[in-house]
Design an enzyme around this catalytic site. Structure first.
Site, short mmCIF file in Angstrom:
data_model
loop_
_atom_site.label_atom_id
_atom_site.label_comp_id
_atom_site.label_asym_id
_atom_site.label_seq_id
_atom_site.Cartn_x
_atom_site.Cartn_y
_atom_site.Cartn_z
N HIS A 43 -2.21 7.15 4.69
CA HIS A 43 -0.89 5.94 4.83
C HIS A 43 0.28 6.80 4.32
O HIS A 43 1.06 5.77 3.90
CB HIS A 43 -1.52 4.88 4.12
CG HIS A 43 -0.88 3.63 4.78
ND1 HIS A 43 -0.78 2.26 4.10
CD2 HIS A 43 -0.17 3.28 5.94
CE1 HIS A 43 -0.13 1.46 5.04
NE2 HIS A 43 -0.03 1.94 6.10
N CYS A 51 0.50 -1.19 -0.07
CA CYS A 51 -0.15 0.04 -0.14
C CYS A 51 0.77 1.27 0.00
O CYS A 51 0.61 2.19 -0.82
CB CYS A 51 -0.96 0.08 1.19
SG CYS A 51 -1.81 -1.53 1.76
CA CA Z 1 -2.98 -2.01 -0.17
#
Ligand code: CA
Length: 467
Positions: free
Chosen positions: A133, A75
């Protein structure tokens, strides 16, 4: 004197008019990014057991990219590359960051420009809804990185049920597990949400579109679904009585919730008559982790985390009625890097000459104005696992694990990477290896330690290896 005043006013009003006309002409941009969605789990890539009519409508009314790559097979780094339009290995974002509100180095370097930072300079209103993130410190907050609005969570792996979000203050979360349970932030304010998280994000996305309809806007709709934990409400689970595998059933429900949200955003665009000049991209941030969330990457080999195609070739589609053909499949390799380059070209947004974009404007390639492939090559390096790949034309060189000899595949004829052509084609192998080495020579080492260095992660790995 009077004449001078009249002329100045006239010129000024012409400038204002042309500026506002230019603003009206600038396409809106919506990027819908799913999290850990498998290549094969959308209808436009052949999925049969999970209907995704709204996601499919993007491909049907626009372009399906059959070789769409992201920048990393997990990610955080994938998102860092997308949001800056640059290979994130150039600036050391090569690991999933730890959730560290106290650490200004644990996230996207502040000297890199985001899509929002660039677009806001030419009048765009920019919002991110969902998973960030890219760092939990104040310097990394979306509002410090070019966005005007934020509704979401700063870390990864967030839990979906409102009753599980028990920590009000995001900065008070002391470890990863706690960070998954924080309240949702509306800009800087913690909000006690009441709905299934995917529905909360869909609501916020629709509301962003409505409230910014009079501006050119950029919405980054960053669903954390269908990433684990596998959690869904009966409303969505009940749609899949025929899926017996429990994991796949909940996963299907989560994908279906995302699809509903995509439908609601598209319908709002239609209602506000913004559909024609809104460029919508849909993609996943990395390949499906099939054993973890029940996703599928067929016919691609490998999973999330791999340098095989299944790790970083993802469902990828775009729709823009004003400038893209309808119902086309585009087979040349493209990259999530190209989203920034495309919108920068369409909007005239400035980019940093010291940090040139690695992507290209896709529009002339898709419309046929430019021939040939958009990229000479598409690269991948995963520093900690020492996995590498380069795709150039039909061929791909892959080093699938540390200290493994480079392998060569024709990923057009052999999309499943089943026949290693390295021995018969030493010249192609050599040429690709040289290009890959030249590219890795431009990169830096990771700038911060990652999630993989936390005791909790290492314990989990040890248990997984034992099983
Ligand atoms: Ca991901």
């Amino acid at each position: 004197m009077k004449m001078h005043f009249v002329r100045t006013t006239l010129i000024l009003s012409q400038v204002v008019t042309s500026f506002s006309m230019a603003l009206a002409d600038k396409p809106n941009l919506i990027v819908i990014m799913a999290d850990d969605l498998g290549y094969a789990d959308v209808g436009f890539n052949g999925c049969r057991d999970i209907p995704t009519p709204h996601i499919d409508s993007i491909a049907e009314n626009g372009v399906k990219f059959t070789s769409g790559y992201v920048l990393y097979a997990v990610c955080g780094p994938s998102r860092a590359g997308f949001i800056t339009g640059r290979y994130e290995q150039r600036f050391g974002f090569e690991r999933n960051p730890q959730y560290r509100p106290d650490d200004p180095n644990m996230g996207l370097p502040t000297d890199e420009t985001t899509i929002a930072g660039s677009l806001s300079k030419v009048g765009y209103r920019c919002g991110v809804v969902g998973k960030w993130h890219l760092g939990a410190n104040e310097v990394h907050h979306p509002l410090k990185r070019g966005f005007h609005q934020f509704f979401g969570h700063l870390g990864g792996d967030h839990r979906y049920m409102p009753e599980e979000l028990t920590i009000k203050d995001s900065a008070a979360a002391t470890d990863e597990a706690e960070s998954y349970r924080t309240w949702i932030l509306s800009d800087h304010t913690p909000v006690k949400t009441t709905r299934y998280l995917t529905d909360e994000f869909s609501n916020a996305a629709v509301s962003f579109v409505s409230s910014n309809k009079d501006y050119p806007f950029f919405l980054f709709l960053s669903y954390n679904a269908p990433h684990t934990p596998l959690q869904a409400t009966t409303k969505y689970i009940d749609r899949f009585p025929n899926i017996t595998d429990k994991k796949r059933k909940t996963y299907a429900a989560m994908v279906s919730a995302v699809d509903d949200g995509v439908g609601r955003v598209l319908s709002k665009l239609r209602e506000l008559k913004l559909e024609d000049n809104t460029l919508v991209f849909f993609l996943s941030d990395n390949g499906g982790p099939t054993t973890r969330n029940g996703s599928r990457n067929t016919p691609l080999k490998g999973d999330k985390g791999d340098a095989w195609e299944g790790g970083y070739r993802v469902p990828f589609a775009a729709r823009w009625p004003r400038g893209l053909p309808k119902g086309q499949a585009y087979n040349q390799p493209v990259s999530s890097l190209d989203i920034f380059a495309t919108i920068a070209a369409l909007s005239g947004a400035p980019t940093d000459p010291q940090r040139p974009l690695d992507g290209v404007n896709l529009i002339p390639y898709v419309t046929g104005k430019k021939n040939g492939p958009p990229h000479e090559a598409i690269y991948l390096r995963m520093f900690d696992s020492q996995k590498f790949a380069i795709r150039s034309g039909d061929h791909k060189l892959v080093i699938p694990a540390r200290n493994v000899k480079p392998q060569l595949y024709d990923v057009t004829a052999d999309v499943s990477e089943s026949t290693n052509l390295a021995t018969e084609n030493p010249e192609i192998l050599d040429e690709l290896k040289q290009k890959l080495d030249a590219w890795t020579g431009e990169l830096v080492e990771p700038r911060f330690s990652g999630l993989i260095h936390t005791p909790a992660f290492q314990k989990k790995q040890k248990n997984a290896n034992r099983n």
